[in-house]
Scaffold this motif. Structure first.
Motif, PDB file in Angstrom:
ATOM      1  N   SER A 254       0.829  -1.203   0.000  1.00  0.00           N
ATOM      2  CA  SER A 254       0.000   0.000   0.000  1.00  0.00           C
ATOM      3  C   SER A 254       0.866   1.256   0.000  1.00  0.00           C
ATOM      4  O   SER A 254       0.536   2.251  -0.653  1.00  0.00           O
ATOM      5  N   LEU A 255       1.974   1.198   0.732  1.00  0.00           N
ATOM      6  CA  LEU A 255       2.906   2.334   0.750  1.00  0.00           C
ATOM      7  C   LEU A 255       3.495   2.567  -0.634  1.00  0.00           C
ATOM      8  O   LEU A 255       3.577   3.705  -1.114  1.00  0.00           O
TER       9      LEU A 255
ATOM     10  N   GLY B 129       0.807   4.019  -2.839  1.00  0.00           N
ATOM     11  CA  GLY B 129       0.501   5.407  -2.513  1.00  0.00           C
ATOM     12  C   GLY B 129       1.506   6.392  -3.054  1.00  0.00           C
ATOM     13  O   GLY B 129       1.166   7.551  -3.334  1.00  0.00           O
ATOM     14  N   PHE B 130       2.749   5.946  -3.223  1.00  0.00           N
ATOM     15  CA  PHE B 130       3.797   6.840  -3.736  1.00  0.00           C
ATOM     16  C   PHE B 130       4.237   6.461  -5.150  1.00  0.00           C
ATOM     17  O   PHE B 130       5.288   6.906  -5.610  1.00  0.00           O
TER      18      PHE B 130
ATOM     19  N   GLN C 235      -0.236  -6.267  -3.080  1.00  0.00           N
ATOM     20  CA  GLN C 235      -1.353  -6.195  -2.137  1.00  0.00           C
ATOM     21  C   GLN C 235      -2.180  -7.481  -2.188  1.00  0.00           C
ATOM     22  O   GLN C 235      -2.617  -8.002  -1.153  1.00  0.00           O
TER      23      GLN C 235
ATOM     24  N   LEU D 207       0.053  14.736  -2.210  1.00  0.00           N
ATOM     25  CA  LEU D 207      -0.885  13.807  -1.578  1.00  0.00           C
ATOM     26  C   LEU D 207      -2.266  13.966  -2.208  1.00  0.00           C
ATOM     27  O   LEU D 207      -3.231  14.400  -1.576  1.00  0.00           O
TER      28      LEU D 207
ATOM     29  N   ARG E 293      -4.176   8.838  -3.804  1.00  0.00           N
ATOM     30  CA  ARG E 293      -3.048   8.214  -3.086  1.00  0.00           C
ATOM     31  C   ARG E 293      -3.456   7.840  -1.657  1.00  0.00           C
ATOM     32  O   ARG E 293      -2.954   6.863  -1.096  1.00  0.00           O
ATOM     33  N   LEU E 294      -4.361   8.607  -1.091  1.00  0.00           N
ATOM     34  CA  LEU E 294      -4.791   8.321   0.272  1.00  0.00           C
ATOM     35  C   LEU E 294      -5.574   7.016   0.356  1.00  0.00           C
ATOM     36  O   LEU E 294      -5.616   6.386   1.419  1.00  0.00           O
TER      37      LEU E 294
ATOM     38  N   PHE F 169      -4.688   4.349  -0.862  1.00  0.00           N
ATOM     39  CA  PHE F 169      -3.668   3.332  -0.608  1.00  0.00           C
ATOM     40  C   PHE F 169      -3.001   3.553   0.749  1.00  0.00           C
ATOM     41  O   PHE F 169      -2.837   2.618   1.535  1.00  0.00           O
ATOM     42  N   LEU F 170      -2.612   4.786   1.016  1.00  0.00           N
ATOM     43  CA  LEU F 170      -1.812   5.074   2.209  1.00  0.00           C
ATOM     44  C   LEU F 170      -2.564   4.833   3.513  1.00  0.00           C
ATOM     45  O   LEU F 170      -1.949   4.569   4.547  1.00  0.00           O
TER      46      LEU F 170
ATOM     47  N   ASN G  30      -4.075   2.315   4.379  1.00  0.00           N
ATOM     48  CA  ASN G  30      -3.854   0.943   4.829  1.00  0.00           C
ATOM     49  C   ASN G  30      -2.574   0.765   5.637  1.00  0.00           C
ATOM     50  O   ASN G  30      -2.461  -0.194   6.406  1.00  0.00           O
ATOM     51  N   VAL G  31      -1.606   1.660   5.441  1.00  0.00           N
ATOM     52  CA  VAL G  31      -0.282   1.456   6.024  1.00  0.00           C
ATOM     53  C   VAL G  31      -0.324   1.439   7.558  1.00  0.00           C
ATOM     54  O   VAL G  31       0.101   0.458   8.181  1.00  0.00           O
TER      55      VAL G  31
END
Length: 543
Positions: free
Chosen positions: A102-103, A106-107, A121, A188, A192-193, A195-196, A198-199
């Motif tokens: 997920s990280l 997100g990036f 994932q 951001l 992207r959020l 995914f992020l 989940n981190v």
């Protein structure tokens, strides 16, 4: 423990399972919700991802498909790894892999990195999900406590798609997090959020797992590598083929679809041969020798197929035909989350007193009725209505509370009644050393069933929509006197023909659920008293 008459080992709670049961259920539920909602949370963000990373429309679908492929194809392997090396260990590993993926997603700064992150994932989900279900079986004692745990698990599984739509709609609209609009040189953006988020959840759940979840015993055996390769590649090919069949650009007759499905069938045949000859098979045949369990697996392949397709077609209908915004669409499905929680809670209480057949059978009939209700949706798709409606939203006058809400609630309640008893019967009396693979089979049936159902219903929808569109397009071109662009004609044709396709898909989905209901009423004969124990099975059907 062992069956004194047959020597068969059945699943029993691990030592220390009585401690922290509430927190154990919270961790398992959070993990399952995260895994399930990730299949839908990115749907609303797809247009924004495509614009930001310059991904064309054809490849954009692989952001969803890539996750489903890896998840569905690796579930059997993930379940077996939990049996061999400890379910808590594999559960934690899956969560960490999911969080790291997920990280990366997100990036992600390009298409290959994002698609790779989605596949990773799927691997994390395939490790965590069967381990989570098996941990319920080995952590919670049979009876009311386990039934309530399965009710929460079923609610998370069913509500995940609806929660994903709501969360995806909200996060996609954000431009910053607590006032921070960029991190590590990357904006951001809202997508992207998705995914992020989940981190921190995945890492926190993995760190807390040793405190609240007992480790299962490691069972002797070797990993069946040839079986793992044949089974995993076979499932990947099969899910890929079904997914390809449901895409308008390819369909059932495309060479890639035919080749993939054929390869999947051949590889799964090889898998069956391998499993019959090795001493420690990846998928023991005994898993399917119990009629109740085999019936449960079949039903849990049919029911989610119709439910996931309902989300797909109804979300498109609400946005493209009725004209709702992405966030409003997400909230339109909020009653589904509430309804499935209510249905699961009721069924978890009833299953202690009523046989699973009557609860799940009633639930499937309610769900079939809901899909039939959706199949009665109608709009004015005449040329005049299309040309005068704002942005072609010919369904703008559809009343949500009378035309959509009752059937969303009915579908959710029916699914809640169905999922709890069917999950219980699918994993009940599975041997302790097979709990992980039994859970993996159940999850695999849901994933493969979802892909197959969406492919079949997409084909049905495309057939009826194309038939309507072929008549509508020339009428629109004539009515506009050649002033409209091909793109405008194409969009209005899509809006005008989509309802015919969607309602045909809903009606077909109702038929699929009725087949599942027939299997339940005729073949599911396990008694509620038997579900309340971990003792020997009655009737000699020991699994």
């Amino acid at each position: 423990m062992s069956d004194p008459t047959s020597g068969t080992t059945v699943a029993e709670p691990s030592s220390g399972a009585g401690r922290h049961l509430g927190w154990a259920l919270v961790l398992i539920s959070i993990a399952q919700l995260m895994v399930v909602l990730d299949a839908s949370i990115a749907n609303i963000a797809l247009p924004y991802i495509g614009t930001d990373l310059d991904i064309n429309e054809a490849n954009l679908t692989w952001i969803v498909t890539g996750y489903s492929l890896a998840f569905g194809g690796l579930l059997l392997l993930g379940g077996r790894l939990g049996d061999l090396y400890g379910r808590r260990r594999i559960f934690m590993t899956g969560l960490v892999v999911f969080a790291v993926a997920s990280l990366l997603g997100g990036f992600a700064t390009n298409e290959p990195l994002l698609l790779g992150a989605r596949g990773l994932q799927g691997l994390g989900a395939a490790l965590a999900s069967p381990a989570a279900l098996a941990l319920i079986t080995t952590t919670f004692p049979a009876g009311p406590k386990r039934n309530r745990a399965f009710a929460v698990y079923a609610a998370m599984s069913g509500a995940g798609a609806a929660v994903g739509l709501i969360l995806g709609g909200w996060l996609t609209g954000l431009d910053s997090v607590f006032g921070v609009d960029s991190l590590f040189g990357t904006d951001l953006n809202g997508w992207r959020l998705t995914f992020l988020i989940n981190v921190p959840i995945g890492i926190a759940a993995a760190l807390l797992a040793p405190r609240f979840l007992p480790e299962s015993e490691s069972h002797p055996g070797q990993l069946d590598v040839p079986g793992a390769l044949a089974g995993t590649l076979g499932l990947l090919a099969l899910v890929f083929g079904f997914t390809r069949a449901g895409e308008e650009a390819h369909g059932w007759g495309a060479p890639s679809t035919i080749a993939s499905l054929a390869a999947g069938v051949v590889l799964l045949a090889v898998f069956a041969v391998v499993e019959s000859r090795v001493s420690h098979p990846l998928l023991p045949v005994r898993i399917f020798q119990n009629r109740t369990r085999a019936t449960s697996f079949a039903v849990m392949m049919l029911i989610p197929a119709a439910m996931f397709a309902m989300f797909y077609f109804l979300s498109l209908f609400i946005q493209q035909v009725v004209g709702y915004s992405p966030l409003r669409t997400g909230f339109a499905f909020l009653p589904f989350s509430l309804g499935i929680v209510a249905g699961a809670g009721l069924s978890s209480n009833l299953v202690n007193r009523i046989d699973a057949r009557y609860i799940a059978g009633t639930g499937t009939l309610l769900a079939a009725g809901a899909l039939f209700g959706f199949s009665r949706l109608s709009v004015d798709d005449s040329v005049g209505a299309l040309l005068t409606a704002a942005d072609g939203h010919v369904g703008a006058d559809i009343n949500y509370w009378t035309s959509l809400f009752p059937f969303i609630v009915l579908m959710a309640f029916g699914m809640g009644l169905t999922f709890v008893p069917m999950t219980l019967t699918a994993v009940h009396h599975v041997r302790a050393e097979d709990s992980g693979i039994g859970s993996g089979v159940l999850n695999t049936m849901q994933q493969v069933g979802g892909a197959l159902g969406l492919a079949i219903l997409s084909t049905v929808s495309l057939h009826f929509a194309t038939r309507t569109g072929d008549d509508l397009a020339p009428q629109l071109a004539q009515a506009t006197g050649g002033q409209a662009t091909p793109e405008q004609i194409g969009y209005l044709t899509f809006v005008g023909s989509f309802t015919d396709g969607a309602t045909a898909a809903f009606l077909t989905g109702a038929g699929m659920i009725l087949i599942g209901s027939l299997l339940i009423w005729t073949l599911l004969n396990v008694k509620h008293t038997e579900l309340a124990t971990d003792g020997p099975e009655g009737g000699g059907h020991v699994g």
